[in-house]
Design a protein around this motif. Structure first.
Motif: not given
Length: 219
Positions: A176-180, A191-200
């Motif tokens: 599987l591939y999970a997009w998160n 100091g700002q909103a960040e984009t996190y990539d927790w995909s696996h």
């Protein structure tokens, strides 16, 4: 990113609605309860080095457990609400002052899956493919990279998953591939909103609980 999330969610709902509206067979297979367990290999920020990247958590592996209730629409198509818990292996280290700390990410997933499984119901070997989407609750019990204090924070976001595998009797195996991927002010302070990539990526094994007999063995 919000636009892509909406498009993906809308597409999944439309696919499920279209399949559900199709006439069901009179001898539709009975519903199933499926128990699942597997391993995960983190990608993106989840697996990036803690020291050398701004948002990396340093996680190398994780254990996933869950279950689903599978409702068959006909011989090949099914819908299943599911719950999964991903417990990542802690990243442990020491601050410059010599104090121990750990980074512990976890994720709860509440999803709806559409599965296609061709082949005869009583076949011992059946391939399948599935897509799902739903609510992911991502949490970190961690330590700021300034080493001044710990934190415990979480964020809710939309996530999606695709998987393919085979059914062998009452067991299933898949990859599987999970997009998160999500935006948040939580977790590490920048100091700002960040984009996190927790995909696996991952692999999963499943057991179909034999309530009243395994579904594909009945005619």
């Amino acid at each position: 990113m919000i636009r892509h999330i909406r498009h993906l969610a809308t597409g999944l709902v439309l696919v499920a609605a279209a399949i559900a509206s199709a006439p069901a067979m009179a001898d539709r297979p009975p519903s199933q309860v499926v128990l699942e367990v597997g391993g995960a290999i983190p990608k993106g920020n989840l697996g990036n080095d803690f020291y050398d990247t701004e948002l990396g958590l340093g996680i190398k592996s994780g254990l996933e457990m869950g279950f689903r209730w599978r409702f068959f629409l006909n011989e090949a198509w099914s819908l299943s609400p599911a719950f999964h818990f991903l417990n990542s292996k802690d990243f442990k280290s020491v601050t410059p002052e010599g104090d121990d700390f750990r980074i512990k990410p976890t994720s709860f997933r509440y999803t709806l899956e559409v599965m296609w499984m061709p082949g005869a119901r009583d076949a011992s070997f059946r391939p399948f493919a599935a897509v799902s989407g739903g609510l992911f609750r991502n949490r970190v019990e961690g330590f700021h990279k300034t080493y001044d204090r710990p934190f415990d924070s979480s964020v809710n976001t939309f996530g999606a998953m695709g998987r393919a595998g085979v059914k062998l009797g009452a067991f299933e195996l898949c990859v599987l591939y999970a997009w998160n991927v999500f935006d948040t002010w939580n977790f590490f302070e920048t100091g700002q909103a960040e984009t996190y990539d927790w995909s696996h990526t991952g692999a999963r094994a499943a057991w179909i609980v034999p309530f009243g007999g395994e579904g594909d063995s009945q005619k």
